[in-house]
Motif scaffolding. Structure first.
Motif, PDB file in Angstrom:
ATOM      1  N   ASP A  85     103.337  10.510  79.028  1.00 38.18           N
ATOM      2  CA  ASP A  85     104.581  10.373  79.776  1.00 38.18           C
ATOM      3  C   ASP A  85     104.728   9.019  80.461  1.00 38.18           C
ATOM      4  O   ASP A  85     104.863   8.924  81.680  1.00 38.18           O
ATOM      5  CB  ASP A  85     104.719  11.519  80.783  1.00 38.18           C
ATOM      6  CG  ASP A  85     106.175  11.811  81.124  1.00 38.18           C
ATOM      7  OD1 ASP A  85     107.065  11.165  80.544  1.00 38.18           O
ATOM      8  OD2 ASP A  85     106.418  12.668  81.983  1.00 38.18           O
ATOM      9  N   ASN A  86     104.667   7.978  79.650  1.00 37.51           N
ATOM     10  CA  ASN A  86     104.935   6.610  80.075  1.00 37.51           C
ATOM     11  C   ASN A  86     105.923   6.023  79.077  1.00 37.51           C
ATOM     12  O   ASN A  86     106.638   6.770  78.410  1.00 37.51           O
ATOM     13  CB  ASN A  86     103.637   5.796  80.120  1.00 37.51           C
ATOM     14  CG  ASN A  86     102.856   6.006  81.394  1.00 37.51           C
ATOM     15  OD1 ASN A  86     103.224   5.521  82.442  1.00 37.51           O
ATOM     16  ND2 ASN A  86     101.756   6.761  81.305  1.00 37.51           N
ATOM     17  N   THR A 132     104.738  11.950  74.860  1.00 38.24           N
ATOM     18  CA  THR A 132     105.966  11.340  75.366  1.00 38.24           C
ATOM     19  C   THR A 132     105.800   9.850  75.684  1.00 38.24           C
ATOM     20  O   THR A 132     105.758   9.433  76.838  1.00 38.24           O
ATOM     21  CB  THR A 132     106.518  12.103  76.598  1.00 38.24           C
ATOM     22  OG1 THR A 132     106.512  13.502  76.324  1.00 38.24           O
ATOM     23  CG2 THR A 132     107.939  11.668  76.911  1.00 38.24           C
ATOM     24  N   ASN A 133     105.673   9.086  74.636  1.00 33.56           N
ATOM     25  CA  ASN A 133     105.681   7.635  74.686  1.00 33.56           C
ATOM     26  C   ASN A 133     106.520   7.165  73.501  1.00 33.56           C
ATOM     27  O   ASN A 133     107.297   7.939  72.958  1.00 33.56           O
ATOM     28  CB  ASN A 133     104.252   7.081  74.624  1.00 33.56           C
ATOM     29  CG  ASN A 133     103.531   7.179  75.945  1.00 33.56           C
ATOM     30  OD1 ASN A 133     103.779   6.389  76.841  1.00 33.56           O
ATOM     31  ND2 ASN A 133     102.626   8.141  76.081  1.00 33.56           N
ATOM     32  N   TYR A 134     106.347   5.947  73.090  1.00 33.21           N
ATOM     33  CA  TYR A 134     107.055   5.401  71.938  1.00 33.21           C
ATOM     34  C   TYR A 134     106.036   4.855  70.941  1.00 33.21           C
ATOM     35  O   TYR A 134     106.184   3.769  70.401  1.00 33.21           O
ATOM     36  CB  TYR A 134     108.037   4.303  72.384  1.00 33.21           C
ATOM     37  CG  TYR A 134     109.118   4.858  73.268  1.00 33.21           C
ATOM     38  CD1 TYR A 134     110.247   5.444  72.719  1.00 33.21           C
ATOM     39  CD2 TYR A 134     108.991   4.823  74.647  1.00 33.21           C
ATOM     40  CE1 TYR A 134     111.238   5.982  73.521  1.00 33.21           C
ATOM     41  CE2 TYR A 134     109.969   5.353  75.466  1.00 33.21           C
ATOM     42  CZ  TYR A 134     111.092   5.934  74.898  1.00 33.21           C
ATOM     43  OH  TYR A 134     112.054   6.471  75.702  1.00 33.21           O
ATOM     44  N   ILE A 135     105.004   5.630  70.692  1.00 32.74           N
ATOM     45  CA  ILE A 135     103.895   5.221  69.841  1.00 32.74           C
ATOM     46  C   ILE A 135     104.304   5.351  68.376  1.00 32.74           C
ATOM     47  O   ILE A 135     104.847   6.372  67.968  1.00 32.74           O
ATOM     48  CB  ILE A 135     102.654   6.072  70.137  1.00 32.74           C
ATOM     49  CG1 ILE A 135     102.281   5.930  71.617  1.00 32.74           C
ATOM     50  CG2 ILE A 135     101.499   5.670  69.240  1.00 32.74           C
ATOM     51  CD1 ILE A 135     101.322   6.974  72.099  1.00 32.74           C
ATOM     52  N   GLU A 136     104.021   4.296  67.607  1.00 33.44           N
ATOM     53  CA  GLU A 136     104.398   4.238  66.200  1.00 33.44           C
ATOM     54  C   GLU A 136     103.159   4.186  65.324  1.00 33.44           C
ATOM     55  O   GLU A 136     102.052   3.993  65.809  1.00 33.44           O
ATOM     56  CB  GLU A 136     105.248   2.997  65.941  1.00 33.44           C
ATOM     57  CG  GLU A 136     106.534   2.968  66.740  1.00 33.44           C
ATOM     58  CD  GLU A 136     107.278   1.665  66.566  1.00 33.44           C
ATOM     59  OE1 GLU A 136     108.497   1.729  66.469  1.00 33.44           O
ATOM     60  OE2 GLU A 136     106.627   0.595  66.525  1.00 33.44           O
ATOM     61  N   GLY A 137     103.389   4.332  64.030  1.00 31.48           N
ATOM     62  CA  GLY A 137     102.297   4.231  63.076  1.00 31.48           C
ATOM     63  C   GLY A 137     101.713   5.593  62.776  1.00 31.48           C
ATOM     64  O   GLY A 137     102.287   6.631  63.094  1.00 31.48           O
ATOM     65  N   SER A 138     100.554   5.574  62.171  1.00 33.63           N
ATOM     66  CA  SER A 138      99.932   6.819  61.737  1.00 33.63           C
ATOM     67  C   SER A 138      98.836   7.251  62.713  1.00 33.63           C
ATOM     68  O   SER A 138      98.404   6.486  63.570  1.00 33.63           O
ATOM     69  CB  SER A 138      99.340   6.638  60.337  1.00 33.63           C
ATOM     70  OG  SER A 138      98.366   5.620  60.362  1.00 33.63           O
TER      71      SER A 138
END
Length: 181
Positions: free
Chosen positions: A98-99, A122-128
């Motif tokens: 949640d950041n 709840t972040n905006y982490i991308e990739g696999s």
């Protein structure tokens, strides 16, 4: 010299100031602390950091500390890339949920991995999802829901016999569910 500070669950506000050199445990969760955080590399004895549920902002510094094992910065307003963590196999718990973090997940876990909990909800982490999570055989909890993850669920996660919570919902994952999960 003061070795442990626990002032969590209060209404303390303001910014963080440098800590005693020999601090081992630092708990300030669930307060109203704000501003940028400290660099944690100078605290050679620090094992447990809990900054969760505050109002911290800005980017979180990369961590080169060889002593920290439990690291909670969840429920704040940190931005930028997930902080890099050297000696990541020493960590027992990593919580950055949640950041507003971006970038890809930590990888490079090897057979010495001690990680039990990894919370990145709840972040905006991308990739696999890195297959090296499968080396963390002590893992109980892996929560990465509400991100931008793509690709398949690595079959190496079936190595995690102690896992009791795997949360990957609300991403962009595809493929098949491994039969051993």
């Amino acid at each position: 010299e003061l070795g442990s500070i626990d002032i969590g669950n209060n209404y303390i506000s303001g910014i963080l100031y440098p800590l005693p050199d020999r601090i081992v445990n630092f708990f300030v969760a669930d307060n109203q602390l704000s501003g940028p955080t400290l660099s944690w590399d100078n605290y050679l004895y620090l094992k447990d950091v809990d900054l969760g549920e505050n109002l911290f902002t800005g980017t979180f510094p990369n961590m080169d500390s060889s002593s920290i094992e439990i690291f909670d910065i969840g429920i704040n307003y940190f931005t930028g890339r997930i902080p890099e963590i050297n000696n990541i196999n020493r960590f027992i718990s990593i919580d950055f949920l949640d950041n507003y973090f971006t970038g890809s997940l930590h990888s490079g876990f090897d057979n010495s991995c001690q990680l039990v909990d990894y919370l990145g909800i709840t972040n905006y982490i991308e990739g696999s999802i890195p297959s090296s999570f499968g080396n963390c055989v002590q893992m109980n909890v892996l929560t990465l829901n509400h991100n931008l993850l793509t690709g398949t669920i690595p079959h190496e996660l079936s190595n995690l016999n102690l896992m009791y919570r795997l949360a990957l919902s609300e991403n962009y994952l595809s493929g098949y569910i491994c039969c051993n999960l």
